[in-house]
Write a protein that holds these residues in place. Structure first.
Motif, PDB file in Angstrom:
ATOM      1  N   CYS A   1       0.882  -1.063  -0.048  1.00  0.00           N
ATOM      2  CA  CYS A   1       0.115  -0.086  -0.063  1.00  0.00           C
ATOM      3  C   CYS A   1       0.849   1.221   0.048  1.00  0.00           C
ATOM      4  CB  CYS A   1      -0.962   0.187   1.226  1.00  0.00           C
ATOM      5  SG  CYS A   1      -0.201   0.346   2.853  1.00  0.00           S
ATOM      6  N   ARG A   2       2.166   1.119   0.447  1.00  0.00           N
ATOM      7  CA  ARG A   2       3.172   2.229   0.235  1.00  0.00           C
ATOM      8  C   ARG A   2       3.512   3.038  -1.052  1.00  0.00           C
ATOM      9  NH1 ARG A   2       6.454   2.212   5.114  1.00  0.00           N
ATOM     10  NH2 ARG A   2       5.716   0.839   6.757  1.00  0.00           N
ATOM     11  N   PHE A   3       2.946   2.162  -1.955  1.00  0.00           N
ATOM     12  CA  PHE A   3       3.120   2.904  -3.371  1.00  0.00           C
ATOM     13  C   PHE A   3       1.935   3.484  -4.020  1.00  0.00           C
ATOM     14  CE2 PHE A   3       5.955  -0.846  -2.622  1.00  0.00           C
ATOM     15  CZ  PHE A   3       7.346  -0.447  -3.137  1.00  0.00           C
ATOM     16  N   GLY A   4       0.841   3.434  -3.021  1.00  0.00           N
ATOM     17  CA  GLY A   4      -0.515   4.421  -3.340  1.00  0.00           C
ATOM     18  C   GLY A   4      -1.464   3.494  -4.191  1.00  0.00           C
ATOM     19  N   ASN A   5      -2.533   3.666  -4.235  1.00  0.00           N
ATOM     20  CA  ASN A   5      -3.653   3.259  -5.326  1.00  0.00           C
ATOM     21  C   ASN A   5      -3.760   1.522  -4.981  1.00  0.00           C
ATOM     22  OD1 ASN A   5      -4.378   5.837  -6.549  1.00  0.00           O
ATOM     23  ND2 ASN A   5      -1.955   5.669  -7.077  1.00  0.00           N
ATOM     24  N   LEU A   6      -3.436   1.167  -3.998  1.00  0.00           N
ATOM     25  CA  LEU A   6      -3.596  -0.527  -3.594  1.00  0.00           C
ATOM     26  C   LEU A   6      -4.981  -0.607  -3.597  1.00  0.00           C
ATOM     27  CD1 LEU A   6      -2.324  -3.042  -3.532  1.00  0.00           C
ATOM     28  CD2 LEU A   6      -2.346  -2.731  -1.143  1.00  0.00           C
ATOM     29  N   ILE A   7      -5.714  -1.664  -4.366  1.00  0.00           N
ATOM     30  CA  ILE A   7      -7.037  -2.015  -4.112  1.00  0.00           C
ATOM     31  C   ILE A   7      -7.056  -3.133  -3.197  1.00  0.00           C
ATOM     32  CG2 ILE A   7      -9.223  -2.929  -5.299  1.00  0.00           C
ATOM     33  CD1 ILE A   7      -8.182  -1.395  -7.802  1.00  0.00           C
ATOM     34  N   GLU A   8      -6.393  -4.179  -3.487  1.00  0.00           N
ATOM     35  CA  GLU A   8      -6.647  -5.313  -2.632  1.00  0.00           C
ATOM     36  C   GLU A   8      -4.992  -6.321  -2.987  1.00  0.00           C
ATOM     37  OE1 GLU A   8      -8.985  -9.620  -2.528  1.00  0.00           O
ATOM     38  OE2 GLU A   8      -9.047  -8.378  -4.386  1.00  0.00           O
ATOM     39  N   VAL A   9      -4.592  -7.079  -1.773  1.00  0.00           N
ATOM     40  CA  VAL A   9      -3.416  -7.872  -2.058  1.00  0.00           C
ATOM     41  C   VAL A   9      -3.983  -9.155  -1.199  1.00  0.00           C
ATOM     42  CG1 VAL A   9      -2.296  -7.090   0.105  1.00  0.00           C
ATOM     43  CG2 VAL A   9      -0.980  -8.399  -1.517  1.00  0.00           C
ATOM     44  N   TYR A  10      -3.754 -10.526  -2.100  1.00  0.00           N
ATOM     45  CA  TYR A  10      -4.125 -11.679  -1.362  1.00  0.00           C
ATOM     46  C   TYR A  10      -3.012 -12.542  -1.755  1.00  0.00           C
ATOM     47  CZ  TYR A  10      -6.085 -12.182  -6.228  1.00  0.00           C
ATOM     48  OH  TYR A  10      -6.319 -12.465  -7.591  1.00  0.00           O
ATOM     49  N   LEU A  11      -3.366 -13.786  -1.043  1.00  0.00           N
ATOM     50  CA  LEU A  11      -2.246 -15.009  -1.084  1.00  0.00           C
ATOM     51  C   LEU A  11      -3.106 -16.099  -1.956  1.00  0.00           C
ATOM     52  CD1 LEU A  11      -0.672 -15.039   2.446  1.00  0.00           C
ATOM     53  CD2 LEU A  11       0.490 -14.295   0.185  1.00  0.00           C
ATOM     54  N   VAL A  12      -2.472 -17.224  -2.694  1.00  0.00           N
ATOM     55  CA  VAL A  12      -3.024 -18.247  -3.162  1.00  0.00           C
ATOM     56  C   VAL A  12      -2.911 -19.199  -2.262  1.00  0.00           C
ATOM     57  CG1 VAL A  12      -3.081 -19.977  -5.217  1.00  0.00           C
ATOM     58  CG2 VAL A  12      -2.493 -17.422  -5.445  1.00  0.00           C
ATOM     59  N   SER A  13      -4.155 -19.911  -1.711  1.00  0.00           N
ATOM     60  CA  SER A  13      -3.764 -21.105  -0.621  1.00  0.00           C
ATOM     61  C   SER A  13      -3.182 -22.094  -1.152  1.00  0.00           C
ATOM     62  CB  SER A  13      -5.293 -21.484  -0.627  1.00  0.00           C
ATOM     63  OG  SER A  13      -5.241 -22.353   0.431  1.00  0.00           O
ATOM     64  N   GLY A  14      -2.329 -22.611  -0.184  1.00  0.00           N
ATOM     65  CA  GLY A  14      -1.461 -23.578  -0.281  1.00  0.00           C
ATOM     66  C   GLY A  14      -0.175 -23.554  -1.463  1.00  0.00           C
ATOM     67  N   LYS A  15      -0.004 -22.095  -1.797  1.00  0.00           N
ATOM     68  CA  LYS A  15       1.276 -22.002  -2.692  1.00  0.00           C
ATOM     69  C   LYS A  15       2.053 -20.787  -2.204  1.00  0.00           C
ATOM     70  CE  LYS A  15      -1.079 -23.683  -6.852  1.00  0.00           C
ATOM     71  NZ  LYS A  15      -0.181 -24.791  -6.907  1.00  0.00           N
ATOM     72  N   ASN A  16       3.132 -20.599  -2.908  1.00  0.00           N
ATOM     73  CA  ASN A  16       3.976 -19.516  -2.424  1.00  0.00           C
ATOM     74  C   ASN A  16       3.970 -18.331  -3.224  1.00  0.00           C
ATOM     75  OD1 ASN A  16       4.846 -20.937  -0.028  1.00  0.00           O
ATOM     76  ND2 ASN A  16       6.974 -21.477  -1.059  1.00  0.00           N
ATOM     77  N   VAL A  17       2.756 -18.123  -3.608  1.00  0.00           N
ATOM     78  CA  VAL A  17       2.481 -16.895  -4.655  1.00  0.00           C
ATOM     79  C   VAL A  17       1.343 -15.829  -4.279  1.00  0.00           C
ATOM     80  CG1 VAL A  17       3.441 -18.204  -6.429  1.00  0.00           C
ATOM     81  CG2 VAL A  17       1.082 -18.445  -5.995  1.00  0.00           C
ATOM     82  N   GLY A  18       1.390 -14.585  -4.471  1.00  0.00           N
ATOM     83  CA  GLY A  18       0.018 -13.847  -4.403  1.00  0.00           C
ATOM     84  C   GLY A  18      -0.133 -13.044  -5.466  1.00  0.00           C
ATOM     85  N   TYR A  19      -1.184 -11.973  -5.314  1.00  0.00           N
ATOM     86  CA  TYR A  19      -1.452 -10.981  -6.140  1.00  0.00           C
ATOM     87  C   TYR A  19      -1.685  -9.734  -5.594  1.00  0.00           C
ATOM     88  CZ  TYR A  19      -1.993 -14.719  -9.694  1.00  0.00           C
ATOM     89  OH  TYR A  19      -1.688 -15.732 -10.408  1.00  0.00           O
ATOM     90  N   ALA A  20      -1.399  -8.480  -6.117  1.00  0.00           N
ATOM     91  CA  ALA A  20      -1.573  -7.199  -5.568  1.00  0.00           C
ATOM     92  C   ALA A  20      -2.399  -6.515  -6.794  1.00  0.00           C
ATOM     93  CB  ALA A  20      -0.704  -6.559  -5.263  1.00  0.00           C
ATOM     94  N   LYS A  21      -3.532  -5.944  -6.529  1.00  0.00           N
ATOM     95  CA  LYS A  21      -4.165  -5.184  -7.734  1.00  0.00           C
ATOM     96  C   LYS A  21      -4.198  -3.798  -7.217  1.00  0.00           C
ATOM     97  CE  LYS A  21      -7.978  -8.819  -8.059  1.00  0.00           C
ATOM     98  NZ  LYS A  21      -9.405  -8.888  -7.712  1.00  0.00           N
TER      99      LYS A  21
END
Length: 474
Positions: A411-431
């Motif tokens: 969120c420190r870079f501004g305009n973050l809508i959502e960040v979430y993790l993919v269950s059971g995996k070492n990955v995630g997404y930021a919108k």
């Protein structure tokens, strides 16, 4: 590999596993359009060097391309230069989406991940003990821009051990140095520094050394290149059946001197002595190495079994049964390792910190972020209904960060809508609601370590393309 089709030209030839990784890091992994033919790949990548093979991964039922290809070059430097210059480029005038280019991981490795640039830019060399860092830089600067040079020295005397590191700015420069430098330097790629695991290993082995010797601890553990088929005990190699002791047997197809043997094994703290044994009936090299404590011997076996010395010749390291009982020490080692893992979990997971406080109030403090990255100040998130302008794909190594820490970071870079993790995996997404904010996050965080976790941050594919996301088959 029933999903991996051969060359698009239909020749059907595919190199064996051994030739695929000879020389190491000479194969690139491509994420391309499903409609890109092999002829275009050959045309765009042949300027970088001698292409030995091109093959495209296809669906085993429909035979359609999965949008994944591999290109095998004759030299590592050619593959690295292709990666540096083609990653993010468009292959043709009708292609609007940039391709992704990575150095492919060794097929014999159990890890299906892209090779990081950091793993390809630092080389390990054997040098005359009279060399200074300036001498080392002077010898290797002809191959490219050097970030730093360092010489391994004896902690007590300050004398050079005849070993050093050279870090280049680009992988192709390091590959050129390995391929073209004088063979006497025995140049190979160095294992990357893993700050998260290094600190716990250093503390643990330093403590073991103190207890065994009463000497001052040695805090530097100098890593070697891990050969994938030797870097850990094989699955079919029953560890429990092997007697563990302070003594190691060393075997090589190439003879070595006692000084060479000492230079290799003295990098692991606690070396007591080494001895070269001559075999009158063969040209093989045989040696015996003994450490002051079992912990150092175990670490030496783990790190140096399969180490290439000289390059192309892997040495074999095994325990020699000396009749000692290492059960108590191994039990203590296991206890300390579990304690270190528990401490790491507690540090990185606020909910477990609260649990460990046994009823103490955790309060509403912001999550702690440990990093040397300069982060902007916190900014407000965008409303949930804001249209998404850019999605970022995040890879965590070795494990995901807690969600509240992730949100605080992105969120420190501004305009973050959502960040979430993919269950059971070492990955995630930021919108993000703004492409500039997303690009700032990539520029600041990609390849960096936060709270002991290395992040890979890149633009995500569209949801439609993600349904056909690559399945690693190499």
């Amino acid at each position: 590999m029933d999903e991996a089709g051969s060359s698009a030209s239909g020749g059907g030839f595919r190199p064996g596993v051994d030739s695929l990784d000879e020389p190491p890091n000479s194969r690139i992994f491509l994420v391309i359009s499903k409609y890109t033919p092999e002829s275009v790949l050959r045309e765009r990548f042949s300027p970088f060097g001698d292409i030995q093979d091109i093959w495209v991964v296809r669906d085993k039922h429909t035979k359609e391309s999965k949008g994944i290809a591999f290109v095998k070059f004759a030299r590592s430097s050619q593959a690295c230069r292709a990666m540096e210059e083609m990653h993010g480029q468009c292959l043709g005038p009708n292609d609007t989406k940039p391709i992704k280019v990575f150095i492919a991981q060794s097929r014999s490795s159990g890890s299906h991940r892209d090779v990081e640039d950091e793993e390809l830019t630092r080389i390990f060399v054997m040098i005359p003990k009279s060399y200074t860092e300036e001498d080392l830089r002077e010898k290797f600067k002809v191959y490219g821009d050097i970030e730093y040079c360092s010489i391994i020295k004896n902690k007590v005397t300050g004398e050079s051990k005849g070993l050093g590191y050279v870090r280049y700015l680009k992988p192709s420069q390091a590959a050129q140095a390995i391929e073209n430098c004088d063979r006497s330097f025995r140049a190979i790629l160095a294992e990357p520094k893993n700050k998260a695991s290094e600190s716990s290993e250093q503390d643990y082995y330093s403590n073991m050394r103190q207890e065994a010797l009463g000497h001052e601890p040695r805090v530097n553990m100098f890593p070697f290149e891990q050969q994938s088929e030797f870097s850990s005990f094989d699955k079919n190699d029953s560890r429990g059946q092997e007697a563990i002791s302070k003594r190691l047997s060393v075997v090589s197809r190439v003879p070595f001197t006692e000084e060479q043997l000492f230079s290799i094994f003295d990098i692991i703290p606690g070396l007591e002595y080494c001895e070269v044994q001559r075999d009158p009936y063969s040209n093989y090299g045989h040696g015996v190495v003994q450490y002051f404590n079992v912990a150092s011997a175990i670490y030496a076996k783990y790190k140096l079994h399969g180490f290439q010395y000289p390059p192309g010749n892997r040495i074999g390291v095994s325990f020699i049964d000396d009749g000692s009982n290492a059960t108590d020490l191994l039990r203590k080692m296991a206890t300390q390792m579990v304690a270190a893992q528990l401490a790491s979990m507690v540090w990185n997971n606020p909910s477990q910190q609260q649990f460990m406080q046994f009823g103490g109030s955790s309060g509403s403090q912001l999550p702690q972020i440990q990093t040397d990255v300069v982060l902007p100040s916190c900014k407000k998130k965008a409303p949930p209904e804001t249209p998404v302008k850019e999605r970022l794909f995040i890879v965590f190594n070795p494990h995901p960060l807690p969600l509240d820490v992730l949100e605080d970071i992105f969120c420190r870079f501004g305009n973050l809508i959502e960040v979430y993790l993919v269950s059971g995996k070492n990955v995630g997404y930021a919108k993000y609601a703004d492409r500039i904010s997303a690009n700032d996050a990539i520029a600041t965080l990609h390849g960096k370590i936060l709270n002991g976790v290395r992040l890979k941050v890149m633009l995500a594919d569209s949801p439609r393309e993600e349904s056909n996301k690559r399945q690693r088959t190499y």
